[in-house]
Design a protein around this motif. Structure first.
Motif, mmCIF file in Angstrom:
data_model
loop_
_atom_site.group_PDB
_atom_site.id
_atom_site.type_symbol
_atom_site.label_atom_id
_atom_site.label_comp_id
_atom_site.label_asym_id
_atom_site.label_seq_id
_atom_site.Cartn_x
_atom_site.Cartn_y
_atom_site.Cartn_z
ATOM 1 N N SER A 1 30.203 108.966 -9.502
ATOM 2 C CA SER A 1 29.298 108.703 -10.623
ATOM 3 C C SER A 1 30.082 108.768 -11.925
ATOM 4 C CB SER A 1 28.158 109.726 -10.633
ATOM 5 O OG SER A 1 27.233 109.431 -11.650
ATOM 6 N N LEU B 1 28.103 104.873 -9.125
ATOM 7 C CA LEU B 1 27.042 104.800 -10.133
ATOM 8 C C LEU B 1 27.659 104.667 -11.518
ATOM 9 C CD1 LEU B 1 24.647 107.745 -9.139
ATOM 10 C CD2 LEU B 1 24.451 105.349 -8.471
ATOM 11 N N ALA C 1 17.690 106.014 -11.664
ATOM 12 C CA ALA C 1 18.701 105.173 -11.027
ATOM 13 C C ALA C 1 19.423 105.920 -9.916
ATOM 14 C CB ALA C 1 19.705 104.683 -12.072
ATOM 15 N N ALA D 1 26.072 100.541 -7.969
ATOM 16 C CA ALA D 1 24.737 100.635 -8.568
ATOM 17 C C ALA D 1 24.903 100.807 -10.074
ATOM 18 C CB ALA D 1 23.962 101.809 -7.974
ATOM 19 N N THR E 1 19.904 93.698 -4.914
ATOM 20 C CA THR E 1 18.737 94.561 -5.065
ATOM 21 C C THR E 1 18.524 94.838 -6.541
ATOM 22 O OG1 THR E 1 19.258 95.638 -2.954
ATOM 23 C CG2 THR E 1 17.651 96.728 -4.356
ATOM 24 N N PHE F 1 28.782 110.017 -3.505
ATOM 25 C CA PHE F 1 28.764 109.084 -4.631
ATOM 26 C C PHE F 1 29.903 109.397 -5.591
ATOM 27 C CE2 PHE F 1 23.900 108.021 -4.835
ATOM 28 C CZ PHE F 1 23.964 107.536 -3.536
ATOM 29 N N THR G 1 18.963 104.955 -5.831
ATOM 30 C CA THR G 1 20.148 104.553 -5.063
ATOM 31 C C THR G 1 20.284 105.410 -3.808
ATOM 32 O OG1 THR G 1 21.272 103.854 -7.099
ATOM 33 C CG2 THR G 1 22.643 104.231 -5.159
ATOM 34 N N THR H 1 19.481 98.492 -12.151
ATOM 35 C CA THR H 1 18.237 99.212 -12.431
ATOM 36 C C THR H 1 17.850 99.049 -13.902
ATOM 37 O OG1 THR H 1 19.440 101.279 -12.848
ATOM 38 C CG2 THR H 1 18.666 100.886 -10.594
ATOM 39 N N LEU I 1 23.442 96.605 -6.899
ATOM 40 C CA LEU I 1 22.114 97.082 -7.283
ATOM 41 C C LEU I 1 22.112 97.281 -8.785
ATOM 42 C CD1 LEU I 1 19.345 98.619 -7.033
ATOM 43 C CD2 LEU I 1 20.678 100.653 -6.397
ATOM 44 N N ALA J 1 28.428 104.996 -2.663
ATOM 45 C CA ALA J 1 27.997 104.277 -3.862
ATOM 46 C C ALA J 1 28.794 104.726 -5.069
ATOM 47 C CB ALA J 1 26.512 104.491 -4.124
ATOM 48 N N ASP K 1 23.226 100.804 -13.896
ATOM 49 C CA ASP K 1 22.105 100.847 -14.829
ATOM 50 C C ASP K 1 22.582 100.174 -16.110
ATOM 51 O OD1 ASP K 1 19.857 101.339 -16.288
ATOM 52 O OD2 ASP K 1 20.099 103.512 -16.375
#
Length: 283
Positions: free
Chosen positions: A5, A78, A222, A108, A176, A3, A226, A142, A140, A76, A110
């Motif tokens: 992030s 984040l 989150a 993904a 998602t 990931f 994920t 969250t 995605l 991913a 948040d």
């Protein structure tokens, strides 16, 4: 699994990357953290020290990772709290760069905006950024129940209206949605739910409501969701694992009587969660 992030960092306590990175590493995810701020502590204390990075700093760091070949094989990206357009644009540029090298990677997001009890606590610039430009780029999201309503211009109050809001979110872009802190009339003050949904399925999970709200718990939620979703491909399993891990962490933190999440003490809750909560299919 790997990931990227892009989130805040604090030295004291656990929010942003300081909350998300260790639980991910504990379940075997390789994480490349990029910091948007380097603060002494989270801002909930009312006072903090340290610098906020600029969008150009984030771009430089991501470019350096790219130059090492580090954006290939990313699963991913984040992101959490975004402090303004400068940071938001840099995050979206990073997402685009990752997807050039890793076409199957997901973004993904948040969408941190506020909550039902206090309303929006971010600047109007951030509200517009998240609603108008970020959510549509995410695979995605969250949000909590309040944030879901904000980004979809709805007022989810019960299960049906929350699912309607989730469907509207799908029309914006994400495939998602994980809705956290779902308050349903039938839950009263004793229980709290989460909903995980795709266009063709939705799952509900409910836990006792613990008598506290800890900064950083949403960041952990989150991140773990994920990872579990990508690792298992199952909405229900990802929801059950995430819920059990986070509840175990919060129980440990409550028992310790501290203000900060007990990530290290609760690490077994991440690595081997006691699956004490089961998801119910609602669609």
């Amino acid at each position: 699994m790997r990931f990227l992030s892009i989130q805040s960092s604090v030295s004291y306590g656990h929010v942003g990357n300081s909350a998300a990175v260790f639980p991910l590493q504990r379940i075997g995810v390789e994480v490349m953290p990029v910091y948007t701020v380097c603060f002494s502590n989270h801002t909930g204390y009312g006072a903090w020290r340290g610098p906020m990075l600029r969008g150009s700093d984030i771009r430089d760091i991501v470019t350096g990772i790219e130059e090492r070949g580090g954006l290939a094989g990313v699963d991913a990206v984040l992101s959490g709290y975004q402090g303004g357009n400068d940071i938001g644009d840099a995050i979206l540029d990073a997402v685009a760069a990752v997807k050039r090298h890793s076409p199957d990677a997901i973004y993904a997001c948040d969408p941190v905006l506020g909550n039902a009890r206090s309303g929006c606590f971010v600047a109007p610039e951030v509200q517009n950024l998240i609603r108008d430009r970020v959510v549509g780029r995410a695979d995605l999201i969250t949000p909590n129940q309040f944030e879901l309503g904000f980004v979809t211009d709805t007022t989810p109050r019960d299960l049906d209206s929350t699912l309607d809001a989730v469907d509207k979110a799908f029309s914006i872009g994400p495939s998602t949605v994980l809705v956290t802190s779902v308050e349903l009339p039938e839950n009263g003050e004793e229980r709290l739910s989460m909903i995980a949904a795709r266009a063709d399925e939705a799952w509900l999970i409910t836990t006792p409501r613990l008598p506290m709200k800890y900064n950083g718990s949403g960041d952990v939620t989150a991140a773990l969701f994920t990872a579990h979703l990508l690792g298992t491909g199952s909405l229900s399993e990802a929801l059950e694992r995430t819920t059990s891990s986070v509840f175990g962490m919060l129980e440990r933190t409550l028992a310790a009587g501290t203000r900060e999440l007990q990530l290290i003490a609760a690490q077994d809750s991440f690595a081997a969660p006691a699956l004490q909560f089961r998801a119910e299919r609602i669609r």
